[in-house]
Design a protein around this motif. Structure first.
Motif, short mmCIF file in Angstrom:
data_model
loop_
_atom_site.label_atom_id
_atom_site.label_comp_id
_atom_site.label_asym_id
_atom_site.label_seq_id
_atom_site.Cartn_x
_atom_site.Cartn_y
_atom_site.Cartn_z
N SER A 208 4.96 7.89 -36.18
CA SER A 208 3.77 7.04 -36.04
C SER A 208 3.57 6.18 -37.28
CB SER A 208 2.51 7.89 -35.83
OG SER A 208 2.61 8.61 -34.64
N VAL A 209 3.80 6.77 -38.45
CA VAL A 209 3.64 6.00 -39.70
C VAL A 209 4.68 4.87 -39.73
CG1 VAL A 209 3.70 6.07 -42.22
CG2 VAL A 209 2.70 7.98 -40.96
N LYS A 211 6.02 3.32 -37.20
CA LYS A 211 5.61 2.26 -36.26
C LYS A 211 4.46 1.45 -36.84
CE LYS A 211 5.72 5.30 -32.71
NZ LYS A 211 5.41 5.85 -31.39
N ALA A 212 3.56 2.15 -37.53
CA ALA A 212 2.43 1.45 -38.17
C ALA A 212 2.95 0.49 -39.25
CB ALA A 212 1.46 2.45 -38.77
N ARG A 214 5.93 -0.85 -39.38
CA ARG A 214 6.63 -1.95 -38.69
C ARG A 214 5.63 -3.02 -38.24
NH1 ARG A 214 8.64 -0.17 -33.03
NH2 ARG A 214 6.40 -0.28 -32.76
N GLU A 215 4.47 -2.56 -37.74
CA GLU A 215 3.47 -3.51 -37.24
C GLU A 215 2.77 -4.24 -38.38
OE1 GLU A 215 0.89 -1.97 -34.23
OE2 GLU A 215 -0.53 -3.62 -34.49
N ASN A 216 2.37 -3.50 -39.41
CA ASN A 216 1.66 -4.15 -40.52
C ASN A 216 1.71 -3.24 -41.76
OD1 ASN A 216 -0.23 -5.31 -42.29
ND2 ASN A 216 -1.30 -6.26 -40.58
N ARG A 219 -1.55 -2.93 -43.87
CA ARG A 219 -2.58 -2.04 -43.31
C ARG A 219 -2.20 -0.58 -43.51
NH1 ARG A 219 -3.46 -4.95 -37.52
NH2 ARG A 219 -4.44 -6.81 -38.34
N VAL A 223 -4.32 2.40 -45.38
CA VAL A 223 -4.76 3.65 -44.77
C VAL A 223 -4.40 4.84 -45.67
CG1 VAL A 223 -4.45 5.18 -42.75
CG2 VAL A 223 -4.62 2.72 -42.44
N TYR A 225 -0.69 5.31 -46.77
CA TYR A 225 0.73 5.66 -46.69
C TYR A 225 1.55 4.77 -47.61
CZ TYR A 225 -0.92 8.30 -42.74
OH TYR A 225 -1.62 9.18 -41.96
N ASP B 88 -10.68 -7.92 -39.88
CA ASP B 88 -9.84 -8.09 -38.68
C ASP B 88 -9.59 -6.75 -38.00
OD1 ASP B 88 -8.13 -6.83 -40.37
OD2 ASP B 88 -6.58 -8.37 -40.38
N GLY B 90 -8.08 -4.13 -38.54
CA GLY B 90 -6.97 -3.39 -39.15
C GLY B 90 -6.39 -2.28 -38.30
N ILE B 91 -6.55 -2.40 -36.99
CA ILE B 91 -5.96 -1.36 -36.14
C ILE B 91 -4.48 -1.67 -35.89
CG2 ILE B 91 -8.14 -0.76 -35.03
CD1 ILE B 91 -6.92 -2.39 -32.59
N PHE B 92 -3.75 -0.69 -35.40
CA PHE B 92 -2.34 -0.89 -35.07
C PHE B 92 -2.23 -1.04 -33.55
CE2 PHE B 92 -2.40 1.52 -39.04
CZ PHE B 92 -1.68 0.64 -39.84
N GLY B 93 -2.03 -2.27 -33.11
CA GLY B 93 -2.07 -2.58 -31.68
C GLY B 93 -0.95 -1.94 -30.87
N ASP B 94 0.20 -1.71 -31.51
CA ASP B 94 1.34 -1.12 -30.78
C ASP B 94 1.15 0.38 -30.57
OD1 ASP B 94 2.55 -3.54 -30.79
OD2 ASP B 94 4.00 -3.10 -32.37
N LEU B 95 0.30 0.99 -31.39
CA LEU B 95 0.10 2.43 -31.30
C LEU B 95 -1.06 2.76 -30.37
CD1 LEU B 95 0.50 3.58 -35.02
CD2 LEU B 95 2.23 3.07 -33.35
N LEU B 103 -3.23 8.74 -37.50
CA LEU B 103 -2.77 8.11 -38.75
C LEU B 103 -3.89 8.06 -39.79
CD1 LEU B 103 -0.69 4.96 -37.81
CD2 LEU B 103 0.09 6.94 -39.09
N ALA B 104 -5.11 7.85 -39.28
CA ALA B 104 -6.24 7.69 -40.20
C ALA B 104 -6.56 9.00 -40.93
CB ALA B 104 -7.47 7.21 -39.44
N ARG B 148 -11.81 5.27 -37.07
CA ARG B 148 -10.69 5.65 -37.96
C ARG B 148 -11.19 6.00 -39.35
NH1 ARG B 148 -5.57 2.04 -38.12
NH2 ARG B 148 -6.92 1.16 -39.70
#
Lengths: 352, 240
Positions: A208-209, A211-212, A214-216, A219, A223, A225, B88, B90-95, B103-104, B148
């Protein structure tokens, strides 16, 4: 039980489930279903490329890291086994030593490359990996006294993994019970176990980390990490699995050479397999490797048959001439990317 | 304001060649809500990002619990007990919503009673638990962003315009969530343009203009002085 084995990551598409089950069963019973050396060799290649592509997808599809050094790690594993068998004699001890040494060297190299280049832009990491991989390929070719140079090395693997070793006198379902069969099942079960381990990894908090990130990455850092730590970790893990795949490949082929393990062509094949199967899906590695290896192996035969069948027609037999197989392979890839931009797995999962 | 959880001392931040923050100094008292107010482009968001380490301070100190965190990476700052809810979201849209929440919670799984509290405050998150967060509506994404931050105990929340573009009913829910955070003893530094929300939540206020702090005091002082509001921000809180 099954859900636990696949870490709850179901194919999420009935068609995909059927295809994956068919591939699993075909590979599991390949020696009995498809007799002959060539089909068994194709099945083993599919298995090894599933590991290699899935380990690359860990980095590219999950970590968002573009690397051109994956074949280098693959080659390090293969040469590790080759050199240990050469210098320590044909024993399982030598195989284990060479495999572990190859994995450690791959991990160390991946760590150094990652620490130096992952802090900066992704393109820099890609360029560094390309440079290092090219340098290693040249070094292996030049150090012919140690590596056999361009000719490579023929390996004397433990007798128990060769056709000369028979563990049962009678054939079962027409198949000889010999070391070659054992060797195949070593390849198959290694693939199965490693694939399930990688599936577990991407469905864990670590995945999950990734993927997070990879996305941004910005961010993910906010959080809590450390992006560089996670990127380095996935690069090292991916390199170690690629080295393991290389060791298994060397044992299967009983040969290592720059063309079979270190060449940039293999790197391009891996990239295509990831894209065809679907990035960041794991199951995409299975589909991509299977489609690609089958096309590479049988497209020429298929075209020969098609050319003969259409011999009465004008122009078409020439177009389908087996010598033009690379052209058609290219056309197939362009079509697959056009029709499956998210890969076969992405497309099948998206079609409800 | 003697017991400050966060103190900015002469902080200056540059973005590329632009000097955005100049000599910013103010305190965030422990267990209180401090509103950071000001016109658009005054430097409020940059201040929050500088505290979180997302923009490096060129000069000055960012003291958190008496420790200067100005030169530390964001991940280390986050693990000290700071959480940011960016503008914005700051969420992860793919997850999925579940993965976003997991994650939080950087120090371990979310406690069951805390999750229950989050579901009570934001029921849609329970409904869409396994859905990719990118498919949520704007309001639901904002709920997720706040949820989160609530996933585990934090000492200081940095919240950037949580009510921006949201329907009044959702804003009420967010106010309730912020109050529950405050009731649990957390400190909050919030940027907010919705004056009704700022007034409902704020204990203290710091007003920025052109990258500088131009006024600090209690929220009551500011809310009750229309002339001061117009002078500082060109707006009156009575509009809300």
């Amino acid at each position: 039980m099954l859900m636990k084995l696949i870490s709850g990551d179901t194919p999420r598409s009935p068609i995909l489930s059927v295809i994956l089950a068919a591939i699993l069963l075909s590979l599991a019973f390949a020696p009995f279903l498809f007799p002959g050396t060539r089909p068994l060799d194709t099945a083993a290649h599919i298995c090894i490329f599933i590991i290699l592509v899935a380990s690359y997808d860990l980095m590219l599809g999950y970590g968002g890291i573009v690397s051109f050094a994956h074949t280098m790690f693959f080659g390090i594993g293969a040469y590790g086994v080759a050199l240990s068998l050469e210098h320590m004699g044909r024993s399982f001890g030598a195989v284990a030593f060479g495999t572990v040494a190859g994995m450690i060297l791959a991990a160390a190299l991946a760590f150094v490359i990652a620490m130096f280049s992952l802090r900066v832009r992704a393109i820099f990491f890609a360029m560094i990996t390309l440079a290092v991989a090219s340098a290693v390929a040249v070094l292996v070719s030049q150090f012919s006294t140690l590596t056999g140079g361009e000719d490579g090395m023929t390996l004397k693997i433990p007798r128990e993994l060769t056709p000369a070793f028979k563990f049962h006198d009678e054939k079962i379902l027409g198949v000889r019970m010999n070391g070659k069969l054992l060797n195949y099942y070593m390849v198959f079960f290694s693939t199965l176990i490693l694939f399930l381990v990688m599936l577990r990894m991407v469905n864990s908090p670590f995945g999950s980390v990734l993927k997070a990130i990879r996305e941004n990455a910005f961010r993910a850092e906010a959080v809590g990490y450390r992006v560089v730590v996670y990127r380095t970790a996935v690069t090292v893990i991916s390199a170690m699995i690629a080295a393991l795949a290389g060791a298994i490949y060397a044992l299967w082929l009983r040969y290592v050479g720059p063309a079979t393990t270190l060449s940039f062509d293999i790197m391009l094949d891996i990239l295509l397999m990831v894209v065809i199967g679907g990035m960041g899906t794991m199951y995409g590695a299975v589909i991509g490797a299977t489609v690609f290896v089958l096309a590479q192996t049988y497209l020429q035969d298929l075209m020969g048959t098609a050319s003969d069948a259409t011999s009465a027609l004008p122009l078409i037999p020439d177009l389908l001439n087996p010598d033009r197989w690379l052209l058609w392979l290219g056309v197939l890839f362009i079509l697959s990317i056009y029709f499956f931009p998210t890969g076969v797995v992405g497309r099948l999962r998206g079609a409800k | 304001m003697s017991d400050a959880i966060l103190s900015l001392k002469n902080v200056a931040t540059d973005i590329a060649q632009y000097h955005i923050l100049h000599d910013v100094s103010f305190d965030v008292p422990r267990g209180k809500v401090t509103m950071l107010l000001g016109r658009n482009g005054a430097g409020k968001t940059t201040t929050l990002r500088t505290v979180m380490g997302l923009w490096a301070a060129r000069a000055g100190q960012v003291m958190f619990n008496g420790e200067d965190i100005a030169a530390q990476p964001p991940a280390r700052i986050a693990r000290k007990g700071l959480a940011i809810v960016p503008e914005d979201m700051g969420i992860f849209g793919d997850l999925t919503v579940q993965e976003n929440m997991a994650l939080a919670a950087v120090s371990g799984p979310i406690a069951a009673d805390r999750l229950e509290l989050i579901f009570t405050a934001f029921p849609p998150l329970k409904t869409f638990w396994d859905m990719p967060a990118g498919n949520l509506s704007g309001g639901q994404k904002q709920m997720l962003a706040v949820a989160r931050a609530m996933a585990e105990d934090r000492q200081l929340y940095l919240i950037d315009e949580p009510s921006k573009g949201l329907a009044p009913a959702i804003v009420s829910t967010l106010v309730w969530a912020m109050k529950s955070l405050k009731g649990a003893g957390a400190s909050i530094l919030m940027v907010e343009q919705n004056f009704a929300m700022a007034r409902a939540l704020g204990d203290y206020a710091a007003v920025m203009d052109d990258g500088r702090i131009v006024w600090t005091g209690t929220m009551d002082e500011l809310a009750n002085d229309t002339a001061l509001q117009e002078n500082l921000m060109g707006l009156s809180m009575e509009v809300a």
